[in-house]
Design a protein around this motif. Structure first.
Motif, short mmCIF file in Angstrom:
data_model
loop_
_atom_site.label_atom_id
_atom_site.label_comp_id
_atom_site.label_asym_id
_atom_site.label_seq_id
_atom_site.Cartn_x
_atom_site.Cartn_y
_atom_site.Cartn_z
N ALA A 165 29.77 33.56 52.85
CA ALA A 165 30.68 33.20 51.84
C ALA A 165 31.92 32.57 51.43
O ALA A 165 32.33 31.76 50.56
N ALA A 166 32.75 32.93 52.72
CA ALA A 166 34.17 32.18 52.42
C ALA A 166 33.92 30.37 53.04
O ALA A 166 34.66 29.90 52.08
N GLN A 167 32.28 30.23 54.24
CA GLN A 167 32.95 28.71 54.25
C GLN A 167 32.74 28.58 52.68
O GLN A 167 32.63 27.03 51.72
N ASN A 168 31.62 28.99 51.91
CA ASN A 168 31.13 27.99 50.51
C ASN A 168 32.85 28.18 49.20
O ASN A 168 32.56 27.47 48.88
N VAL A 169 33.61 29.14 50.08
CA VAL A 169 34.63 29.09 48.96
C VAL A 169 35.69 28.07 49.60
O VAL A 169 36.16 26.96 49.00
N GLY A 170 35.14 27.58 51.11
CA GLY A 170 36.13 26.36 51.61
C GLY A 170 35.65 25.03 51.31
O GLY A 170 36.26 24.54 50.71
N ILE A 171 33.96 24.68 51.05
CA ILE A 171 33.86 23.72 50.88
C ILE A 171 33.77 23.12 49.38
O ILE A 171 34.50 21.83 48.84
N ALA A 172 33.36 24.62 48.55
CA ALA A 172 34.03 24.31 46.81
C ALA A 172 35.76 23.66 46.43
O ALA A 172 35.84 22.56 46.36
N THR A 173 36.83 24.84 47.22
CA THR A 173 37.78 24.13 46.88
C THR A 173 37.73 22.88 47.49
O THR A 173 38.80 21.85 47.18
N MET A 174 37.22 22.31 49.01
CA MET A 174 37.57 20.81 49.31
C MET A 174 36.85 20.41 48.42
O MET A 174 37.62 18.68 48.47
N SER A 175 36.05 20.02 47.66
CA SER A 175 35.08 19.27 46.81
C SER A 175 36.56 18.86 45.46
O SER A 175 36.49 18.16 45.07
N ALA A 176 37.46 19.98 44.58
CA ALA A 176 38.22 20.03 43.56
C ALA A 176 39.58 19.14 44.60
O ALA A 176 39.72 18.34 43.62
N SER A 177 39.73 18.82 45.55
CA SER A 177 40.61 18.84 45.55
C SER A 177 41.06 17.57 46.86
O SER A 177 41.24 16.49 46.48
N LEU A 178 38.77 17.52 46.93
CA LEU A 178 39.25 15.95 47.34
C LEU A 178 39.12 14.90 46.17
O LEU A 178 39.73 13.68 45.83
N LEU A 179 38.91 15.29 45.01
CA LEU A 179 38.43 14.77 43.71
C LEU A 179 39.75 13.91 43.06
O LEU A 179 40.00 13.46 42.31
N ALA A 180 41.05 15.10 43.30
CA ALA A 180 42.28 15.28 42.99
C ALA A 180 42.66 14.22 43.86
O ALA A 180 43.85 13.60 43.06
N CYS A 181 42.87 14.53 44.56
CA CYS A 181 44.02 13.24 45.70
C CYS A 181 42.81 11.89 45.38
O CYS A 181 43.98 10.76 46.14
N ALA A 182 41.27 11.61 45.31
CA ALA A 182 41.10 10.66 45.09
C ALA A 182 41.56 9.88 43.71
O ALA A 182 42.09 8.48 43.57
N TRP A 183 41.65 11.01 42.62
CA TRP A 183 42.51 9.94 41.60
C TRP A 183 43.90 10.05 41.61
O TRP A 183 44.68 9.05 41.23
N ILE A 217 45.36 37.01 58.70
CA ILE A 217 44.77 35.90 56.32
C ILE A 217 43.02 36.31 56.73
O ILE A 217 42.40 36.46 57.61
N ASP A 218 42.68 36.72 55.90
CA ASP A 218 41.67 36.85 55.38
C ASP A 218 40.58 35.40 55.40
O ASP A 218 41.50 34.68 54.89
N PRO A 219 39.19 35.77 55.67
CA PRO A 219 38.58 34.49 56.26
C PRO A 219 38.74 33.41 54.26
O PRO A 219 38.29 32.28 54.36
N PHE A 220 38.69 34.20 53.36
CA PHE A 220 38.79 33.52 52.35
C PHE A 220 39.40 32.57 52.52
O PHE A 220 39.00 31.44 51.50
N THR A 221 40.73 33.81 51.67
CA THR A 221 41.94 31.90 51.93
C THR A 221 42.34 31.58 53.08
O THR A 221 42.23 29.97 53.60
N THR A 222 41.61 31.47 54.44
CA THR A 222 41.52 30.59 55.74
C THR A 222 40.55 29.64 54.94
O THR A 222 41.36 28.30 55.27
N PHE A 223 39.79 29.86 54.52
CA PHE A 223 38.65 29.02 54.07
C PHE A 223 39.21 27.55 53.05
O PHE A 223 39.34 26.93 52.64
N ALA A 224 40.09 28.81 51.63
CA ALA A 224 40.38 27.51 50.99
C ALA A 224 41.53 27.17 51.58
O ALA A 224 41.63 25.84 51.01
N VAL A 225 42.35 27.05 52.09
CA VAL A 225 43.30 26.61 53.18
C VAL A 225 42.99 25.28 53.58
O VAL A 225 43.84 24.22 53.13
N ILE A 226 41.72 25.66 54.71
CA ILE A 226 41.69 24.30 55.57
C ILE A 226 40.52 23.13 54.26
O ILE A 226 40.69 22.07 54.72
#
Length: 317
Positions: A165-183, A217-226
């Protein structure tokens, strides 16, 4: 029988082989079609790639949440394969409806007859820089997609359900972050965004993984930061690779840089991190990413001198 796993492996190899050609092709196409928004459209390609991974992990998560283990083995996995197959057919239909970019059509008479030889002979430094720029992406993504779920369960003893579940949070966070950085890369030089990501990884990887290893640090925060930090390099590397090569060898240059980086960094990351875990303990991922960030930062510092091809293409177009 035995032909089932053999066929599965062969098809997986074929999928990887064709992806190695389609990803550079997609990056080249969108950058040449919209050079005025090259960073954003290059990031959109990576966003779609990352979203495909997220879709797959969510599908796996949903199947395991709704079916028991015996049903997943008996028929549940077929649902995921059918779903993926339908998406693949749809993407094939889209792919065959595209025409060559206007920029490539304009320079068709000047295209290189032996593009890989031309790239290696004339743009060797650009390829080297491209491998470093893409290498930090491959290493970071290999950690996020492959290493960290196993690391959390086997080394830090979190439950597999929480890690997934935490990995899914990390991948979703990366998707949003990379789109913002591309913009953002259409407003400031993308190399600066990539460089900022490399600097954050260089300075922060070791202390961050010390905190993770100590259960601070909990797994959800770990993946979100990464995922968030990974967006800095994921959102800009497509443009940066395209910017290293002129139109007549752009596809070959991107393909060579990207696939060399994949071979050098994606495949070895789990092996190196596993070996480091035995040698230095739970902080191994942090040490590994510190070293990789060093390589990415050095490569990024050469981009201003070696790049600029997309801007010149836009000016002459």
């Amino acid at each position: 029988g035995v032909f089932a796993p053999v066929l599965l492996v062969l098809l997986r190899l074929a999928q990887g082989f064709f992806l190695a050609g389609e990803l550079p092709c997609s990056i080249t196409y969108v950058v040449e079609e919209m050079p005025q928004r090259a960073s954003l459209v290059g990031g959109l390609v990576v966003f779609c790639l990352n979203s495909g991974v997220l879709t797959a992990t969510l599908m796996s998560f949903a199947l395991h949440a709704t079916l028991d283990a015996a049903d997943v083995i008996a028929y549940g996995w077929r649902i995921a394969f059918i779903f993926g197959g339908l998406i693949g057919l749809f993407s094939y239909w889209l792919r065959t409806s595209l025409e060559e970019s206007a920029e490539f059509q304009r320079l068709r008479s000047h295209k290189a007859k032996r593009p890989f030889r031309t790239v290696l002979r004339t743009f060797a430094w650009q390829v080297t820089a491209g491998v470093g720029v893409a290498g930090i992406v491959n290493a970071a993504n290999s950690l996020l997609f492959v290493v960290l779920p196993s690391y959390l369960t086997t080394v830090l003893h979190y439950s597999p359900a929480i890690a997934s579940a935490a990995q899914n949070v990390g991948i979703a966070t990366m998707s949003a972050s990379l789109l913002a950085c591309a913009w953002l890369g259409d407003r400031i030089p993308p190399r600066l965004v990539h460089r900022a990501g490399a600097l954050i990884m260089l300075a922060g990887s070791y202390p961050f993984y010390r905190l993770v290893a100590a259960h601070g640090i909990d797994p959800f925060t770990t993946f979100a930061v990464i995922g968030f930090v990974g967006g800095f390099v994921n959102g800009t590397y497509a443009f940066l690779l395209a910017d290293l090569f002129p139109t007549h060898v752009r596809f070959s240059g991107i393909a060579l840089s990207l696939n060399l980086a994949t071979v050098l960094f994606t495949g070895i990351t789990p092996l190196v991190v596993t070996d480091l875990l035995h040698r230095v303990g739970p902080v191994a991922p942090g040490l590994y990413m510190t070293a990789i960030a060093c390589i990415g930062l050095v490569a990024g510092l050469a981009l201003k001198r070696l790049g600029g091809k997309v801007e010149r293409m836009h000016q002459t177009g």
